[in-house]
Design an enzyme around this catalytic site. Structure first.
Site, mmCIF file in Angstrom:
data_model
loop_
_atom_site.group_PDB
_atom_site.id
_atom_site.type_symbol
_atom_site.label_atom_id
_atom_site.label_comp_id
_atom_site.label_asym_id
_atom_site.label_seq_id
_atom_site.Cartn_x
_atom_site.Cartn_y
_atom_site.Cartn_z
ATOM 1 N N TYR A 117 -7.886 5.664 -7.841
ATOM 2 C CA TYR A 117 -7.352 6.027 -6.784
ATOM 3 C C TYR A 117 -7.426 8.106 -7.560
ATOM 4 O O TYR A 117 -7.386 8.201 -8.584
ATOM 5 C CB TYR A 117 -5.591 6.107 -7.407
ATOM 6 C CG TYR A 117 -5.399 4.040 -7.164
ATOM 7 C CD1 TYR A 117 -4.555 3.925 -5.337
ATOM 8 C CD2 TYR A 117 -5.559 3.134 -7.756
ATOM 9 C CE1 TYR A 117 -4.268 2.812 -5.241
ATOM 10 C CE2 TYR A 117 -5.197 1.693 -7.296
ATOM 11 C CZ TYR A 117 -4.848 1.353 -6.197
ATOM 12 O OH TYR A 117 -4.493 0.145 -5.847
ATOM 13 N N ASP B 219 1.409 0.319 -0.488
ATOM 14 C CA ASP B 219 3.191 0.120 -0.238
ATOM 15 C C ASP B 219 2.687 0.963 0.970
ATOM 16 O O ASP B 219 1.762 1.760 1.283
ATOM 17 C CB ASP B 219 3.244 1.174 -1.892
ATOM 18 C CG ASP B 219 4.085 0.381 -2.485
ATOM 19 O OD1 ASP B 219 3.936 -0.734 -2.036
ATOM 20 O OD2 ASP B 219 4.353 0.779 -3.314
#
Lengths: 248, 248
Positions: B112, B54
């Site tokens: 992540y 994003d």
């Protein structure tokens, strides 16, 4: 109304500023802070900083003072100013100090950090706070040469020729080099630093790390009264003013 | 001439991009890379990424592929592209892969990292790659709740309602929370992540850290078929795609 002197500890990302001090062109950290303190207090103030960091140099513990007649508790300046300031300047603490406290003319120990990213390709998230060096570096040779710098020396060869200072003797109390993965951190503490001194020390030690110069060159540079500069001035973005300790 | 498939590992600071994927407004990382690969090869190319990060999300190990008829050694793409790219996008490696290698449709483990700056006042040098949380956080409670997330679960409550995916079962193989001074790092590894999944997990764990929710709420959210979201979606700048491991 009696004036009170407020001491601020200020952190900033120097990337978007022309340095600490007000300059004819470009926005300085000092000017940005002064503007917001004046807007908050409604007074004309004079902000005095401890260290004139260069364009692109960062700080975690810059110290600055100003006088105000506002009777607010000093610690209220922290949230009140942080709400107004851009996010790349953050007040860490505020306290009232004696009316004759001067951030620059008192005995201090200053600590700087210089970060060197030593790997094959750069890392985008480190580009604004480290110096990228792709060549292999001999950290052991650099640490050995760094020992020459500790102590009291005439640092005239570790100083920009632009300086107006006449006494170039300074005492370095501590200098360490550590490596964590790809990041080499140099930490240096001393009673004062000449213009560009940390960045010229780093430039010299990098030459030693590349095996282009030796610890003996560093020693010669400190001992000779001649002009003998071991390496170039390392770029500003690797440098951060970490802390200023007031000794009296 | 036969087409060769080149696999790139790409690091970027997502601050100034509208995310990985080409968007109608704003510059995407994909578009920026594609433009420079086309300028280098003189060919019209199609760049396919492994993960659609994003806006504001960073990467150290994004994977992307393109096909080219240029006969250059794959590793030459690293310096050739890095010379052209803006400094916030850096190719870490390049290699030739099988013509049927697809970065998204192969079995992978993705890792992540989410960084939370937990102290009284913000730090300017961490503002672009962490989420600032001034309230005290109970890291032990968060770690205990995090254990609920490890394993194979239906993560439909840890997914933006905007998703078009029908199968919301994923396996999390590892999830750790560590604190170093003021920085809390969450590391999570799994076989796949739904839209906003890591940021919703972080939002839920923060609620647990504030003692507003418990590990039992996390468990309920994973076990119920109802809509039961524990916390908000944490902001993007704390998130970095660290690594994608291809298992076959």
């Amino acid at each position: 109304m009696a004036l009170r002197r407020i001491k601020l500890v200020v952190a900033y990302d120097g990337t978007n500023y022309c340095g600490w001090q007000v300059q004819p062109n470009g926005v300085s950290v000092q000017a940005m802070l002064q503007k917001h303190i004046e807007a908050l207090t409604g007074e004309k103030i004079m902000l005095t900083g401890a260290s004139r960091t260069d364009s692109g140099v960062h700080a975690l513990g810059q110290v600055a003072v100003f006088d105000t007649s506002r009777p607010w508790p000093a610690e209220r300046f922290v949230p009140a100013l942080n709400q107004r300031l851009p996010k790349d300047i953050v007040i860490q603490s505020a306290e009232e100090v004696a009316a004759d406290f001067h951030p620059r003319y008192q005995k201090t120990l200053k600590t700087y950090e210089y970060r060197i990213l030593n790997r094959r390709v750069p890392l985008p998230n480190q580009r604004l706070n480290s110096y990228f060096v792709p060549q292999p570096l001999d950290l052991e040779a650099m640490s050995k040469a760094a020992e020459e710098i500790i102590g009291t020396h005439d640092f005239h060869n570790f100083c920009s020729v632009k300086t107006k200072v006449t006494n170039t003797v300074r005492t370095i109390t501590n200098l360490t080099l550590t490596r964590e993965e790809d990041m080499i951190c140099l930490r240096i503490t001393g009673d004062g630093f000449l213009y560009n001194m940390v960045r010229i020390i780093v430039g010299g030690l990098l030459k030693v790390g590349f095996h282009k110069k030796t610890a003996a060159d560093i020693r010669k540079s400190l001992e000779t009264s001649e002009r003998y500069v071991v390496g170039p001035t390392a770029p500003p973005q690797g440098l951060t003013l970490i802390n200023i300790e007031y000794l009296e």
